[in-house]
Structures are given as C-alpha cells and as structure tokens.
Design an enzyme around this catalytic site. Structure first.
Site, PDB file in Angstrom:
ATOM      1  N   ARG A   1       0.855  -1.182   0.000  1.00 50.31           N
ATOM      2  CA  ARG A   1       0.000   0.000   0.000  1.00 50.31           C
ATOM      3  C   ARG A   1       0.893   1.236   0.000  1.00 50.31           C
ATOM      4  O   ARG A   1       1.478   1.606   1.004  1.00 50.31           O
ATOM      5  CB  ARG A   1      -0.881  -0.012   1.258  1.00 50.31           C
ATOM      6  CG  ARG A   1      -2.002   1.004   1.242  1.00 50.31           C
ATOM      7  CD  ARG A   1      -2.617   1.119   2.617  1.00 50.31           C
ATOM      8  NE  ARG A   1      -1.759   1.887   3.511  1.00 50.31           N
ATOM      9  CZ  ARG A   1      -1.575   1.625   4.801  1.00 50.31           C
ATOM     10  NH1 ARG A   1      -2.141   0.571   5.354  1.00 50.31           N
ATOM     11  NH2 ARG A   1      -0.799   2.406   5.534  1.00 50.31           N
TER      12      ARG A   1
ATOM     13  N   HIS B   1      -3.678   4.265   4.656  1.00 49.03           N
ATOM     14  CA  HIS B   1      -4.771   3.292   4.732  1.00 49.03           C
ATOM     15  C   HIS B   1      -6.058   3.915   4.217  1.00 49.03           C
ATOM     16  O   HIS B   1      -6.767   3.342   3.389  1.00 49.03           O
ATOM     17  CB  HIS B   1      -4.942   2.812   6.170  1.00 49.03           C
ATOM     18  CG  HIS B   1      -6.139   1.959   6.390  1.00 49.03           C
ATOM     19  ND1 HIS B   1      -6.247   0.682   5.892  1.00 49.03           N
ATOM     20  CD2 HIS B   1      -7.303   2.204   7.047  1.00 49.03           C
ATOM     21  CE1 HIS B   1      -7.412   0.173   6.224  1.00 49.03           C
ATOM     22  NE2 HIS B   1      -8.078   1.074   6.919  1.00 49.03           N
TER      23      HIS B   1
ATOM     24  N   TYR C   1       4.165   5.319  11.386  1.00 48.78           N
ATOM     25  CA  TYR C   1       4.475   3.922  11.715  1.00 48.78           C
ATOM     26  C   TYR C   1       5.350   3.204  10.679  1.00 48.78           C
ATOM     27  O   TYR C   1       5.673   2.035  10.869  1.00 48.78           O
ATOM     28  CB  TYR C   1       3.175   3.121  11.929  1.00 48.78           C
ATOM     29  CG  TYR C   1       2.186   3.193  10.785  1.00 48.78           C
ATOM     30  CD1 TYR C   1       2.305   2.399   9.660  1.00 48.78           C
ATOM     31  CD2 TYR C   1       1.094   4.069  10.851  1.00 48.78           C
ATOM     32  CE1 TYR C   1       1.380   2.456   8.631  1.00 48.78           C
ATOM     33  CE2 TYR C   1       0.167   4.147   9.831  1.00 48.78           C
ATOM     34  CZ  TYR C   1       0.312   3.331   8.715  1.00 48.78           C
ATOM     35  OH  TYR C   1      -0.598   3.403   7.691  1.00 48.78           O
TER      36      TYR C   1
END
Length: 403
Positions: free
Chosen positions: A295, A299, A308
């Site tokens: 990805r 998100h 993160y």
C-alpha cells in the site's frame, strides 16, 4: 513450488514439545526466538512471478499456459486499465482533500493485483469486494463516479450489484467473505458454471469471519476464490504482527490450495487467478490467493503512514511499481509506441475532469440522515441528540450572518 494443500504436508508439531520445564534463561529464550525467526525467513516462499520489476518476462512451468495466448493489444489494455485506475484514485484522493468526499481508501500500488485478478473473471462470475477494489470495479464495468457517492455520504453504494455481478462495497472488515461463501454454495446447488471471488486484506485475514468462510467453503467444496491483497499493513499493524506463517499457507489447515503471487505483476495475477477460477468452475473447490503487494499511500485519507513506517520501505517498493514494470515490458517487446502513451495521457486527463465534475454535481449529504432509521418508533435520546446537532448547525448560520 508455491502451491500447498493439506495433503502435501503433515501437521506441524511444537518445536520444543514437553520438557517438564517452565522457565529458562532470558538469553536461551532469545536465542530460540532468533532461531525460529531465521528459520522462517530462510524458508520464505518465492512468489509466482512472470514479469520482473525490470520488465523482463520469466518462464513459469505451472502458470505460463494461462497467459501464453495474450496479445499485444490485451497487454496494452492491462496497462491502460492500471493507468486509468490510478488516475481515478488520485483524483478521488484530491477531492477528499478539497472537502468533496468524507473519506477515501486509496489503492495506490495495488493496481496490478486488482486489474490482473479482475480481468481474469468472466461476466457470469460474481465479485465480493471490500472498499478498496476500485480497479476490480473498473474491470467489471462499474462507472468510477458511482463509487464516490458512498464516500460523499449521499448513498449506500451507487450501483446495482446484479447489473455487473459486483457486490456493493463492504465496510465491515471480513464479512464479505462469508457473503461470498454463501453465494458460492448457492451457485454449486444451482449447478451453474460460474465462480465467486472474494477480496480482503491481510488485516481481515485475522477476522473470525474469514476463518469461518474457509471452513464452510472447504466442507461444501464451494466454487470460491479468496483473493487476499497483502499490502503489508493493516492500518498501522505490520503483517508479521498477525501471522507466524505466510498467509497463503493458512489454506493448508482447511484442506484447499493456497498460492502466493507477486501482487505487483499484472501478468502473474492474471494467470494465477485464472487458474484458481478454473478450479472453482471445475468443481475442485476453493483456493486462497495471496497477492504480495504494498500500500503506497495511507490506509485511508484519515491515516498518516509516516507515524508507523519509514521512507526507505516505500522507496524499496516504488522500484517494483506495477505500471512501470509493464511499460518496460511493452517497450522492450515493441508492443507499443509513444502515440499510445500520449493518447492514454489525454484519456487520463479526460477521466479526471469527468470525475471532478460528477462529484461536484452530487448533492450535499443530508446532515440529519444519521438520526433516521435508528429506531422504528423513535427514541427520546435520539431526539435530544438531533436537537443538539440542529442547534450546533444553526450556530454556523449565526456567524455567517454576522451575529
């Protein structure tokens, strides 16, 4: 060999067994964990890959037959699908940033997994998506602008699922795999010559719904393909925090095959999905396909991936870009010219404009719809909340009016 079944391997036993000890030094424990981690990495399976990141065609004895007859025109079509899907996705992201959409889930980086698998389906197959399968929707003939109404808050899905055999987007994580399994069981009972494919992510693989789907589909030999797009991150949770084995190997425990495919290789995704769907149609039951991809963006537009994961990880995956990979192959094989790319760029611009105009022509969401259809006969607390919200909205009118 990347295809596994329960018949191919014996059940695994615990590495240590019963030793009668409950403790042990921290160093010994750390050593054992390091050894297990190293063992897992050393046995990490290779991907089914037909196109390298450099755009070179590689042979695969198991899956070449499923794409050997592909024409230059069809290859250009796959490239066009990925480019236009990416443009649509980028336009939707921009519209959300401009306040036209409430939320958007980007597919950036996952175009090959979606276009390859989507183009493997037949018209009479049925597709159950999550909320990120914009490329699959494109392959099924769903107008891109119809995907945006739900994210603007003006409808619950802007298309007829039976018109394209493409179910409405599913927000509840993993539940669509149960819907797909039940539908596939019905297809089998009807004796239809079609298959079902269910899409979900690596995060959804931890849901109980997915495990139940695997159980029912295996026991009833349902004609369903479970297509897991492992994009490495379940929001901020990496895959290694969710599983001790590669995801595709989970199929072994349920008694059906699993295969891991290079999710950034559109040819490999096309071939493997064709194989899995043919198995389903031939009465051989379910298959789990793990498309190993990444990805590239957040998100959703409410997420900040810089909190993160590092830039180095993204840069490493950018080198495996699915669109650039196919372009390199097309150019090396003399399957296209600059005129094709110029025409596609113009088509891409036109699509972006159409999407912008369509969204801006949509009505504003009904702010009070959230309070409707909660209780059949109304509820005092809901009435109180509605009144509070109405007063809050009215306060903006007072400011605009200069009061």
């Amino acid at each position: 060999m990347t295809v596994d079944s329960s018949a191919a391997r014996k059940p695994r036993r615990g590495a240590a067994g019963k030793t009668g000890k409950t403790g042990g030094s921290a160093a010994a424990t750390g050593t054992r964990r390091t050894t297990r981690t190293a063992a897992r990495k050393s046995t990490e399976p290779e991907l089914v890959q037909l196109l390298t990141p450099e755009g070179e065609r590689v042979a695969n004895a198991e899956f070449d037959a499923y794409v050997d007859g592909i024409t230059a025109e069809e290859l250009r079509g796959l490239y066009r699908d990925m480019v236009l899907t990416r443009r649509f996705d980028a336009e939707a992201t921009a519209l959300q940033r401009q306040g036209e959409l409430g939320l958007w889930a980007s597919l950036l980086g996952q175009e090959a997994a979606q276009i390859g698998s989507g183009r493997a389906t037949r018209e009479d197959d049925y597709v159950f998506p999550t909320y990120r399968e914009h490329g699959v929707a494109w392959c099924r003939g769903v107008d891109p602008t119809n995907l945006l109404g739900m994210f603007r808050g003006v409808n619950n899905g802007g298309w007829d699922p039976n018109g394209n055999n493409f179910h409405l987007y599913t927000i509840v994580i993993g539940s669509q795999t149960l819907h797909a399994t039940g539908y596939a069981m019905g297809v089998a009972k009807d004796g239809a010559d079609s298959a079902v494919i269910a899409y979900f992510g690596d995060g959804a693989s931890s849901q109980g719904d997915v495990a139940e789907s695997f159980t029912f589909s295996a026991v009833y030999n349902a004609p369903v393909v479970f297509f897991c797009q492992n994009n490495q991150w379940a929001i901020s949770e990496p895959t290694e925090k969710q599983t001790r084995v590669p995801l595709y190997q989970r199929a072994q425990g349920y008694g059906f095959p699993g295969v891991r495919v290079d999710g950034n290789d559109v040819l490999a995704c096309l071939a493997v999905t064709r194989w899995a769907l043919e198995r389903a149609r031939d009465g051989e039951g379910p298959t789990l396909v793990e498309a190993f991809t990444y990805r590239m963006g957040a998100h959703t537009t409410s997420d900040d991936p810089t909190r993160y994961r590092g830039d180095e990880e993204r840069q490493a995956w950018e080198a495996k870009d699915p669109i650039l990979r196919l372009r390199r192959y097309l150019e090396a094989a003399n399957h296209t010219d600059e005129g094709f790319f110029a025409e596609l760029e113009a088509e891409s611009e036109a699509l972006g404009k159409r999407v912008r105009e369509a969204v801006r022509a949509m009505p504003d969401p009904d702010r009070f719809a959230i309070f409707e259809n909660v209780y059949a006969d109304g509820h005092a607390l809901v009435d109180e909340e509605r009144a509070q919200f109405a007063a809050y909205q009215a306060s903006f009118a007072d400011v605009e009016g200069g009061n």
